[in-house]
Design a protein around this motif. Structure first.
Motif, PDB file in Angstrom:
ATOM      1  N   THR A  50      74.722 -61.726 -38.428  1.00  0.00           N
ATOM      2  CA  THR A  50      74.806 -62.727 -37.361  1.00  0.00           C
ATOM      3  C   THR A  50      73.639 -62.588 -36.388  1.00  0.00           C
ATOM      4  OG1 THR A  50      76.321 -61.288 -36.136  1.00  0.00           O
ATOM      5  CG2 THR A  50      77.302 -63.014 -37.464  1.00  0.00           C
ATOM      6  N   ARG A  70      75.597 -67.655 -44.683  1.00  0.00           N
ATOM      7  CA  ARG A  70      76.684 -67.101 -43.870  1.00  0.00           C
ATOM      8  C   ARG A  70      77.936 -66.865 -44.737  1.00  0.00           C
ATOM      9  NH1 ARG A  70      78.217 -65.046 -40.902  1.00  0.00           N
ATOM     10  NH2 ARG A  70      76.560 -63.669 -41.183  1.00  0.00           N
ATOM     11  N   ARG A  71      78.225 -67.838 -45.592  1.00  0.00           N
ATOM     12  CA  ARG A  71      79.433 -67.728 -46.423  1.00  0.00           C
ATOM     13  C   ARG A  71      79.309 -66.575 -47.404  1.00  0.00           C
ATOM     14  NH1 ARG A  71      82.176 -72.628 -46.300  1.00  0.00           N
ATOM     15  NH2 ARG A  71      83.087 -72.374 -48.349  1.00  0.00           N
ATOM     16  N   ALA A  74      79.881 -63.435 -45.598  1.00  0.00           N
ATOM     17  CA  ALA A  74      81.277 -63.326 -45.181  1.00  0.00           C
ATOM     18  C   ALA A  74      82.205 -63.018 -46.355  1.00  0.00           C
ATOM     19  CB  ALA A  74      81.721 -64.613 -44.484  1.00  0.00           C
ATOM     20  N   TYR A 101      88.325 -68.627 -45.235  1.00  0.00           N
ATOM     21  CA  TYR A 101      87.348 -69.699 -45.008  1.00  0.00           C
ATOM     22  C   TYR A 101      86.130 -69.624 -45.931  1.00  0.00           C
ATOM     23  CZ  TYR A 101      83.982 -72.705 -42.621  1.00  0.00           C
ATOM     24  OH  TYR A 101      83.047 -73.669 -42.347  1.00  0.00           O
ATOM     25  N   GLN A 154      89.635 -61.731 -46.197  1.00  0.00           N
ATOM     26  CA  GLN A 154      88.283 -62.294 -46.276  1.00  0.00           C
ATOM     27  C   GLN A 154      87.411 -61.512 -47.262  1.00  0.00           C
ATOM     28  OE1 GLN A 154      86.264 -62.497 -42.476  1.00  0.00           O
ATOM     29  NE2 GLN A 154      84.275 -62.376 -43.487  1.00  0.00           N
TER      30      GLN A 154
ATOM     31  N   GLU B 219      81.371 -65.574 -32.241  1.00  0.00           N
ATOM     32  CA  GLU B 219      80.980 -64.403 -33.025  1.00  0.00           C
ATOM     33  C   GLU B 219      81.961 -64.185 -34.192  1.00  0.00           C
ATOM     34  OE1 GLU B 219      78.234 -62.684 -31.868  1.00  0.00           O
ATOM     35  OE2 GLU B 219      78.235 -61.299 -33.557  1.00  0.00           O
ATOM     36  N   ALA B 222      81.372 -66.841 -36.837  1.00  0.00           N
ATOM     37  CA  ALA B 222      80.170 -66.572 -37.631  1.00  0.00           C
ATOM     38  C   ALA B 222      80.452 -65.481 -38.657  1.00  0.00           C
ATOM     39  CB  ALA B 222      79.023 -66.165 -36.717  1.00  0.00           C
ATOM     40  N   ALA B 223      81.213 -64.463 -38.247  1.00  0.00           N
ATOM     41  CA  ALA B 223      81.512 -63.365 -39.160  1.00  0.00           C
ATOM     42  C   ALA B 223      82.401 -63.818 -40.317  1.00  0.00           C
ATOM     43  CB  ALA B 223      82.186 -62.218 -38.405  1.00  0.00           C
ATOM     44  N   ARG B 224      83.122 -64.923 -40.139  1.00  0.00           N
ATOM     45  CA  ARG B 224      83.963 -65.446 -41.224  1.00  0.00           C
ATOM     46  C   ARG B 224      83.234 -66.504 -42.039  1.00  0.00           C
ATOM     47  NH1 ARG B 224      87.360 -63.842 -37.327  1.00  0.00           N
ATOM     48  NH2 ARG B 224      89.423 -63.009 -37.836  1.00  0.00           N
ATOM     49  N   GLY B 225      81.942 -66.699 -41.759  1.00  0.00           N
ATOM     50  CA  GLY B 225      81.156 -67.576 -42.606  1.00  0.00           C
ATOM     51  C   GLY B 225      80.879 -68.956 -42.032  1.00  0.00           C
ATOM     52  N   VAL B 226      81.224 -69.198 -40.756  1.00  0.00           N
ATOM     53  CA  VAL B 226      80.960 -70.511 -40.163  1.00  0.00           C
ATOM     54  C   VAL B 226      79.515 -70.556 -39.654  1.00  0.00           C
ATOM     55  CG1 VAL B 226      81.595 -72.115 -38.329  1.00  0.00           C
ATOM     56  CG2 VAL B 226      83.356 -70.748 -39.452  1.00  0.00           C
TER      57      VAL B 226
END
Lengths: 258, 326
Positions: A50, A70-71, A74, A101, A154, B219, B222-226
């Motif tokens: 991030t 990002r995905r 994650a 997600y 996740q 934050e 973002a850490a979950r992929g958004v």
């Protein structure tokens, strides 16, 4: 496996991290220790992708996290912050399902498989009985276990935990430590744990990385690194360190400011 | 299922609302094909005199409610709304300037007022968003809210200044416009508003799950992929498009963006995949209802609907505040 390679970072000209390197082998729990402002949280953000490092890079299974979407990041690693607040009245189950997600395509709704994964994660953290409760009505320790369940739903392989017990009472701190140890033992979950609680770190972490003013002060097996000399260099505190036979790990008793 | 229920409610309200008014008409006769439209008085009243207003109310209510949902999630604050971010006052500045400087300008049945107010709302949001990202890594919701408050009073002063300098008839028009009224007498303004509304709907469609995650913090999302920055921009642009379209059609109508999302959250829970579409549908039905009250309460006098929503919304807002702080 996680690798941090020569990472440097600066906020507005002020260096926060300088040439930090370390490796976290698969299935290992590594503690990140250092005084306030030493750059621990920044480092964790860089590993989570991030935050972009100024120089150097962090990699997961050989891939530079800044080159992954990002995905993709994650799906491989999850972050557990110190505290989680929700602005709206989500149920515990909703919070855990949000961990799915990065596994869903656009407009895809969670299916039975995702629900099964969420329930399994709740069961693994001992929170299945809270499934229908509003998240905001839980205690701090319960919330943290639910957030860890979401992290497992996740990306069960790698967890980054940023002071996960800092706002919890003593009993809940022990619960979280036991939970993390169990996840590591049963599932081989790799973890990086930032913490100020030296006894929590000693009970949990096989290895430690000590960071002072953005540089690595020492790293290695907990038994080798957790010494009075290092604690003094890290925090300017004199401390006694001994193996506690009943706790079965090193314990740190701070004596005075050095 | 839930969305179907809200949709059914809106359809029923849309069909029944045009029946109410000074002249009684029959729904059966209005939809009857037995006589040509030119001779069918009921159909003429239904489709020409009353339906535009009802459709206008539906679009305005849906646009404002959806914008409210999105802004509340983005700022993680259930009290955020288009009016608290300065979007409505931006639209007002545009409208007041247009009424004063270009009173007779018109293209294809659309005057300068909706165009100017639409531009004003986008401009205001651009300023506030620019401020909120200027000095921090990512968007600062504190700056966004405070910037909105400051901009509202600053632009409010400009509105007053323009009004003070304008002549009497222009001032009367601006005062009426600022009350918020659904006096939509024809279809061209509705068609014009549909363009930005459609763009907003496309943006909104991509957002619900990202908003769920952002409500746990940027934050954490973002850490979950958004992709948080992208989601924030899509959300703000869509919210200003739909607010701008709503305000250009009806003037600044307050409280819809707060009252409706809150009621809907009480009914369907927190999941934005339900809250967002349900709020749009319920917002449409709610504003049609408010307008019905505005049209009939002091008939034949028609109140500006902004007065009705504010008299319902003000106390509701205070109750909400009280409930939250208790």
């Amino acid at each position: 496996m996680l690798r941090v390679v020569d990472v440097s970072f600066a906020y507005g000209g002020q260096h926060v991290l300088r040439d930090v390197s370390f490796v976290v082998p698969r299935g290992r729990i590594v503690g990140l220790l250092g005084p306030n402002g030493s750059g621990k949280t920044t480092l964790l953000r860089i590993v989570a992708g991030t935050l972009r490092p100024l120089r150097g890079h962090a990699e997961i299974d050989g891939a530079d996290v800044t080159t992954l979407s990002r995905r993709d990041v994650a799906r491989r690693l999850a972050v557990v912050p110190q505290e989680t607040h929700s602005a709206f009245d989500f149920k515990v189950q909703d919070i855990v399902l949000m961990g799915r997600y990065p596994h869903l395509r656009a407009f895809e709704i969670e299916g039975p498989n995702d629900l099964a994964i969420a329930r399994e994660a709740l069961a693994a953290t001992g929170t299945l009985s809270l499934e229908r409760r509003p998240f905001n009505t839980l205690s701090g320790g319960e919330k943290q276990r639910v957030v860890i369940a979401g992290a497992l739903a996740q990306a069960a392989e790698v967890l980054l935990l940023d002071e996960p017990t800092a706002s919890l009472d003593l009993g809940s701190q022990l619960d979280i430590a036991a939970l993390l140890l169990r996840l590591n033992r049963d599932r081989g979950t790799t973890m990086i744990v930032c913490t100020h609680d030296l006894n929590f770190a000693a009970s949990l972490c096989a290895e430690l990385v000590l960071i002072r003013q953005g540089r690595v002060l020492a790293l290695g097996a907990t038994a080798d690194v957790l010494t009075p000399e290092n604690i003094r260099a890290l925090y300017d505190v004199r401390a006694d360190i001994m193996f506690h036979p009943r706790a079965q790990h090193l314990t740190v008793v701070p004596i005075a400011r050095a | 299922m839930t969305i179907g229920a809200f949709g059914a409610l809106l359809v029923v309200v849309c069909v029944l609302a045009p029946l109410v008014g000074s002249t009684r008409i029959s729904l059966v006769r209005a939809f009857s094909r037995s006589q040509p439209f030119a001779d069918n008085v009921d159909a003429q009243i239904f489709f020409i005199a009353r339906l535009p207003r009802v459709v206008g109310a539906a679009l305005v209510g849906a646009g404002l409610a959806a914008a409210g949902v999105v802004l509340q999630a983005l700022l993680r604050n259930p009290l955020a709304a288009p009016e608290t971010l300065g979007v409505s006052i931006g639209a007002s500045v545009g409208a007041v300037v247009a009424i004063t400087l270009l009173p007779d300008f018109s293209i294809g049945g659309i005057s300068a007022v909706p165009v100017a107010s639409f531009t004003g709302s986008l401009g205001a949001l651009a300023i506030v968003y620019g401020l909120s990202v200027a000095r921090s890594r990512g968007m600062s919701s504190t700056v966004l809210l405070l910037g909105g408050v400051v901009l509202t009073s600053f632009l409010g002063a400009i509105v007053s200044l323009v009004q003070y300098l304008a002549d009497f008839s222009q001032t009367f028009r601006t005062v009426r416009w600022l009350m918020g009224s659904l006096d939509v007498g024809s279809y061209p303004p509705i068609v014009a508003a549909l363009v930005p509304l459609t763009c907003a709907v496309v943006g909104y469609a991509t957002l619900p799950r990202a908003l769920d995650l952002i409500s746990l913090g940027p934050e954490a999302a973002a850490a979950r992929g958004v992709d948080v920055v992208r989601a924030e921009r899509v959300a703000l642009v869509s919210a200003s498009l739909s607010t701008g379209a709503a305000v250009s059609l009806a003037g600044p109508i307050g409280f819809i963006g707060i009252v409706v999302p809150h009621l809907v959250r009480l009914m369907v829970g927190a999941d934005h995949r339900l809250v967002l579409p349900a709020s749009a549908l319920f917002g449409a039905a709610f504003l049609i209802g408010c307008d019905l009250v505005a049209r009939t309460m002091f008939a034949p006098l028609e109140l500006p609907v902004g007065i009705v929503t504010a008299t319902i919304g003000g106390p509701f807002f205070l109750w909400l505040l009280f409930r939250r702080t208790r």
